[in-house]
Design a protein around this motif. Sequence first.
Motif, short mmCIF file in Angstrom:
data_model
loop_
_atom_site.label_atom_id
_atom_site.label_comp_id
_atom_site.label_asym_id
_atom_site.label_seq_id
_atom_site.Cartn_x
_atom_site.Cartn_y
_atom_site.Cartn_z
N GLU A 108 0.64 -1.10 -0.24
CA GLU A 108 0.08 0.02 0.22
C GLU A 108 0.63 1.02 -0.07
O GLU A 108 -0.13 2.29 -0.02
CB GLU A 108 -0.59 0.06 1.05
CG GLU A 108 -0.54 0.22 2.90
CD GLU A 108 0.02 -1.27 3.52
OE1 GLU A 108 -0.30 -1.70 4.43
OE2 GLU A 108 0.30 -2.15 2.28
N PHE A 109 2.09 1.38 0.10
CA PHE A 109 2.69 2.33 0.54
C PHE A 109 3.44 2.11 -1.05
O PHE A 109 4.20 1.05 -1.93
CB PHE A 109 4.16 2.39 1.24
CG PHE A 109 3.59 1.94 2.39
CD1 PHE A 109 2.57 2.82 3.16
CD2 PHE A 109 4.84 1.85 2.97
CE1 PHE A 109 2.43 2.40 4.56
CE2 PHE A 109 4.18 1.67 5.15
CZ PHE A 109 2.51 1.94 5.17
N THR A 110 3.47 3.73 -1.99
CA THR A 110 3.88 3.59 -3.18
C THR A 110 6.10 4.43 -3.09
O THR A 110 6.28 4.16 -4.00
CB THR A 110 3.79 5.13 -3.79
OG1 THR A 110 4.35 5.17 -5.92
CG2 THR A 110 3.49 6.40 -3.25
N GLU A 198 6.72 12.24 -10.55
CA GLU A 198 7.17 10.82 -10.93
C GLU A 198 5.54 10.91 -11.38
O GLU A 198 5.24 9.22 -11.89
CB GLU A 198 7.63 9.16 -10.07
CG GLU A 198 9.40 10.04 -9.74
CD GLU A 198 10.25 10.17 -10.56
OE1 GLU A 198 9.51 9.24 -11.79
OE2 GLU A 198 11.38 10.50 -10.55
N GLY A 199 4.44 11.18 -11.69
CA GLY A 199 3.62 10.94 -11.98
C GLY A 199 2.86 10.57 -11.20
O GLY A 199 1.01 10.16 -11.47
N ASP A 226 -4.32 7.38 -6.11
CA ASP A 226 -4.95 6.49 -6.45
C ASP A 226 -4.91 5.04 -6.20
O ASP A 226 -6.20 4.42 -6.29
CB ASP A 226 -4.01 5.96 -8.12
CG ASP A 226 -4.19 6.98 -8.71
OD1 ASP A 226 -4.12 8.15 -8.92
OD2 ASP A 226 -2.88 7.08 -9.92
N ASP A 227 -3.82 4.31 -5.02
CA ASP A 227 -4.16 3.03 -4.47
C ASP A 227 -5.76 3.64 -3.80
O ASP A 227 -6.48 2.63 -3.26
CB ASP A 227 -3.44 3.05 -3.78
CG ASP A 227 -2.32 2.41 -4.58
OD1 ASP A 227 -2.10 2.03 -5.66
OD2 ASP A 227 -0.79 2.77 -4.39
N LEU A 232 -10.78 2.97 -2.48
CA LEU A 232 -12.86 3.63 -2.17
C LEU A 232 -13.68 3.05 -3.07
O LEU A 232 -15.19 2.54 -3.22
CB LEU A 232 -13.04 4.98 -2.08
CG LEU A 232 -12.18 5.38 -0.98
CD1 LEU A 232 -12.22 7.41 -0.96
CD2 LEU A 232 -12.26 5.20 0.31
N ARG A 233 -13.54 2.94 -4.69
CA ARG A 233 -14.49 2.80 -5.85
C ARG A 233 -15.00 1.12 -5.25
O ARG A 233 -16.30 0.72 -5.66
CB ARG A 233 -13.53 2.13 -7.37
CG ARG A 233 -13.55 3.32 -7.55
CD ARG A 233 -12.46 3.22 -9.39
NE ARG A 233 -11.81 3.01 -9.63
CZ ARG A 233 -9.99 3.21 -9.37
NH1 ARG A 233 -10.56 4.18 -9.35
NH2 ARG A 233 -9.31 2.51 -9.54
#
Length: 246
Positions: A108-110, A198-199, A226-227, A232-233
Amino acid sequence: MNSNIRTEQVPFSRSLAGRILLYGGLPSVAIMVIVTVFVTLSLVASEQHALEETLGQVAEQVAAEIDRGNTKAVMASTIMALAQQRGMFGDRVESTAYAREVLNSFPEFTGAYFGYEPNADGADAEFLLSAEAESIREGLDDKGRFLPYWYRDIQLPGRLNLEPLVDMETSLYYRGVKELYEKSGRAQWLITEPYVYEGKMIVEQVYPIVIDGKFVGVAGVDRALDDIEFKLRRISIREEVEVFLI
């Protein structure tokens, strides 16, 4: 003999049937209408209350999941900082490997990183000339300052990249944490506002590294919005509701 019988028609409203309807039937109908409207409104109000309770429960569930994610990230950065304070500070090779392992262990970490003050342990220049420096060269600046930042490649999510941290003196994740410690005199975690790196739109959870009462750097992890949005989705689909993260 002729007899004329005259029949006079009585108006319905004055007839017995009419009066029964007027004084008995209409009030009953009115009462039934009122009762029906009252029951309908009560049912609508009850359904609305039940719906509001359900939505409230979903909102609490979503908030709790986000809060759990924040807590885990803050705990990770805190433990990383404590590891530095309990003997890992200055061991650049092991610290770099440790940050990588944190990122590798928590999908869950980027991003995961350490960032030292310039020459925090008095060994920047010496280490830069050592043989060990080559193995973590991407995590140092040109003067040897220790700034290893591991992050997930946006094109290849399974790949971890290493590069030095940037914008320490102007960004909240570093300067903000430093100023917070210098003003209060105590170590405090910080969650930054989202920004693009980085986008990716990311948010950082950071904790100061303090040695002998002096601020010497930070430890932190990043989470991609985004994660969080993906999680949530899934909740939105499962609960059949629209979920917004503000």
